[in-house]
Design an enzyme around this catalytic site. Structure first.
Site, PDB file in Angstrom:
ATOM      1  N   GLY A  54       0.822  -1.202   0.000  1.00 40.13           N
ATOM      2  CA  GLY A  54       0.000   0.000   0.000  1.00 40.13           C
ATOM      3  C   GLY A  54       0.855   1.250   0.000  1.00 40.13           C
ATOM      4  O   GLY A  54       1.988   1.251   0.482  1.00 40.13           O
ATOM      5  N   SER A  55       0.332   2.329  -0.553  1.00 38.27           N
ATOM      6  CA  SER A  55       1.039   3.610  -0.476  1.00 38.27           C
ATOM      7  C   SER A  55       0.831   4.210   0.911  1.00 38.27           C
ATOM      8  O   SER A  55       0.099   3.680   1.744  1.00 38.27           O
ATOM      9  CB  SER A  55       0.550   4.551  -1.572  1.00 38.27           C
ATOM     10  OG  SER A  55      -0.845   4.753  -1.454  1.00 38.27           O
ATOM     11  N   GLY A  56       1.497   5.323   1.166  1.00 40.15           N
ATOM     12  CA  GLY A  56       1.440   5.944   2.479  1.00 40.15           C
ATOM     13  C   GLY A  56       2.667   5.667   3.311  1.00 40.15           C
ATOM     14  O   GLY A  56       2.801   6.186   4.418  1.00 40.15           O
ATOM     15  N   HIS A  57       3.591   4.831   2.761  1.00 39.32           N
ATOM     16  CA  HIS A  57       4.812   4.478   3.492  1.00 39.32           C
ATOM     17  C   HIS A  57       6.050   5.109   2.862  1.00 39.32           C
ATOM     18  O   HIS A  57       7.175   4.708   3.145  1.00 39.32           O
ATOM     19  CB  HIS A  57       4.994   2.961   3.513  1.00 39.32           C
ATOM     20  CG  HIS A  57       3.834   2.223   4.090  1.00 39.32           C
ATOM     21  ND1 HIS A  57       3.365   2.448   5.368  1.00 39.32           N
ATOM     22  CD2 HIS A  57       3.028   1.266   3.563  1.00 39.32           C
ATOM     23  CE1 HIS A  57       2.327   1.653   5.597  1.00 39.32           C
ATOM     24  NE2 HIS A  57       2.106   0.938   4.516  1.00 39.32           N
ATOM     25  N   LYS A 105       6.170  -7.831   2.384  1.00 40.25           N
ATOM     26  CA  LYS A 105       5.959  -7.595   3.816  1.00 40.25           C
ATOM     27  C   LYS A 105       4.829  -8.496   4.297  1.00 40.25           C
ATOM     28  O   LYS A 105       3.854  -8.727   3.577  1.00 40.25           O
ATOM     29  CB  LYS A 105       5.602  -6.127   4.087  1.00 40.25           C
ATOM     30  CG  LYS A 105       6.682  -5.151   3.659  1.00 40.25           C
ATOM     31  CD  LYS A 105       6.460  -3.759   4.204  1.00 40.25           C
ATOM     32  CE  LYS A 105       5.101  -3.162   3.915  1.00 40.25           C
ATOM     33  NZ  LYS A 105       4.798  -3.056   2.475  1.00 40.25           N
ATOM     34  N   ASP A 110      -1.038  -8.431   1.147  1.00 44.58           N
ATOM     35  CA  ASP A 110       0.177  -8.443   0.335  1.00 44.58           C
ATOM     36  C   ASP A 110       0.586  -9.866  -0.015  1.00 44.58           C
ATOM     37  O   ASP A 110       0.916 -10.171  -1.172  1.00 44.58           O
ATOM     38  CB  ASP A 110       1.318  -7.756   1.086  1.00 44.58           C
ATOM     39  CG  ASP A 110       1.189  -6.243   1.134  1.00 44.58           C
ATOM     40  OD1 ASP A 110       0.156  -5.720   0.681  1.00 44.58           O
ATOM     41  OD2 ASP A 110       2.118  -5.587   1.627  1.00 44.58           O
ATOM     42  N   HIS A 219       0.310   0.773   9.818  1.00 42.60           N
ATOM     43  CA  HIS A 219      -1.003   1.183   9.330  1.00 42.60           C
ATOM     44  C   HIS A 219      -1.875   1.659  10.502  1.00 42.60           C
ATOM     45  O   HIS A 219      -3.071   1.851  10.346  1.00 42.60           O
ATOM     46  CB  HIS A 219      -1.716   0.020   8.630  1.00 42.60           C
ATOM     47  CG  HIS A 219      -0.886  -0.656   7.600  1.00 42.60           C
ATOM     48  ND1 HIS A 219      -0.121  -1.779   7.877  1.00 42.60           N
ATOM     49  CD2 HIS A 219      -0.691  -0.368   6.292  1.00 42.60           C
ATOM     50  CE1 HIS A 219       0.522  -2.145   6.776  1.00 42.60           C
ATOM     51  NE2 HIS A 219       0.196  -1.315   5.804  1.00 42.60           N
TER      52      HIS A 219
END
Length: 331
Positions: A54-57, A105, A110, A219
């Site tokens: 996911g994006s945001g990392h 991860k 994922d 998250h």
């Protein structure tokens, strides 16, 4: 919610367009996907490395695409796994004839989606293998995982697996080194404030003004304890001691240290944490070979940090020191 954005439903697309604009000679986007590859992909005669999530990392994972690290990163919506079809396109795009290696991860979405893409690629005759990163010592199971979560230690896997792949290693050799890094890496994090997913518009959890959470996930998944905020030395001690309890580290052994910011933590504070981590390890006779302080795997604008230790040997030191041209990890 205060964010610098245009449309909360298009933050990923806008971000990727901005990345390509920043590094037009180094990165390219696979058409009709949210996957980023090296501009020269596929590299003939080299194992291709693919990661993502996911994006945001950010800068994980697209910031680690480049010579010496990843060949591709597949970007999902914020805190959401990329879909199997997007991962499959990335695998095909970086297959240089020597196989493709996936760095995943340990989050249920994922793992499922990368493994499904792996099966699709194998059905097309592409040789694919994988490693699952589970460096977080805080909890065994959480809302997104079975087993331990994969957090900032994943960056060490990118770096070291990327280095040996760049040297022309076989798929089996890349997997062997990647598994060694996973087995010898431990991390743990904490947070002072939550983060806000743009499409949600409100914080993902709540902490009181004087409260922090130890062992939180990237998250916003629950950690192991909420308690009043303490000093940087106490925070560093708690994270480091929990990591050391879980590691087989002896006197005179060497480690790489990563003190990672979660998005809104000033470098000043990260260095204060690192001062104590350094002191604790030195007192125990553990030698620090190399230290990384900064933002390597974030959680949007969460305030907090994580500590990662990687137990080193001569092979891992050489690969850690190898050249990397990835935008977020110049070495």
């Amino acid at each position: 919610m205060k964010k610098i954005m245009n449309d909360p439903n298009r933050v990923v697309q806008d971000m990727l367009a901005g990345m390509i604009a920043a590094y037009p000679n180094e990165l390219k986007q696979i058409p009709a996907t949210t996957a980023i590859t090296r501009s020269e992909a596929p590299v003939s005669g080299k194992v291709g490395l693919v990661s993502g999530g996911g994006s945001g990392h950010e800068p994980a994972h697209a910031g680690y695409v480049g010579k010496g690290m990843l060949d591709a990163a597949v970007v999902g919506e914020v805190f959401t796994s990329p879909t199997p079809d997007q991962i499959y396109e990335a695998i095909k795009a970086v297959d240089g004839g020597k196989g493709v290696f996936l760095i995943i991860k340990n989050y249920t979405g994922d793992v499922l989606n990368f493994e499904m893409a792996m099966e699709l690629a194998e059905a097309e005759g592409i040789q694919v293998d994988k490693v699952i990163v589970n460096d977080d010592v805080a909890v065994e199971d959480s809302s997104f995982t079975i087993g331990r979560r994969g957090i900032a230690g994943t960056v060490f896997v990118h770096k070291i697996a990327g280095a040996i792949a760049e040297q022309g290693a076989t798929l089996e050799e890349v997997k062997t080194v990647a598994e060694k890094v996973v087995n010898q890496t431990r991390s743990m994090g904490m947070a002072l404030t939550p983060c806000t997913v743009p499409a949600a518009g409100k914080p993902s959890f709540h902490l009181e003004e004087n409260e922090m959470e130890i062992g939180i996930g990237i998250h916003g998944e629950a950690g192991i304890e909420r308690k009043p905020i303490t000093t940087a030395d106490e925070i560093a001690s708690e994270l480091t001691e929990k990591i050391l309890t879980d590691m087989d580290l002896n006197n005179n052994e060497e480690v790489a240290v990563m003190v990672n910011g979660l998005g809104s933590t000033p470098e000043m504070e990260l260095y204060i944490v690192n001062k104590k981590v350094n002191q604790l390890l030195t007192e125990k006779g553990i030698h620090i070979y190399k230290t990384f302080v900064g933002e390597y795997m974030t959680a949007l604008e969460m305030t907090g940090c994580s500590v990662t230790l990687l137990k080193l040997d001569d092979e891992l030191k050489t690969l850690l020191d190898a050249t990397s041209e990835a935008p977020a990890f110049r070495n």
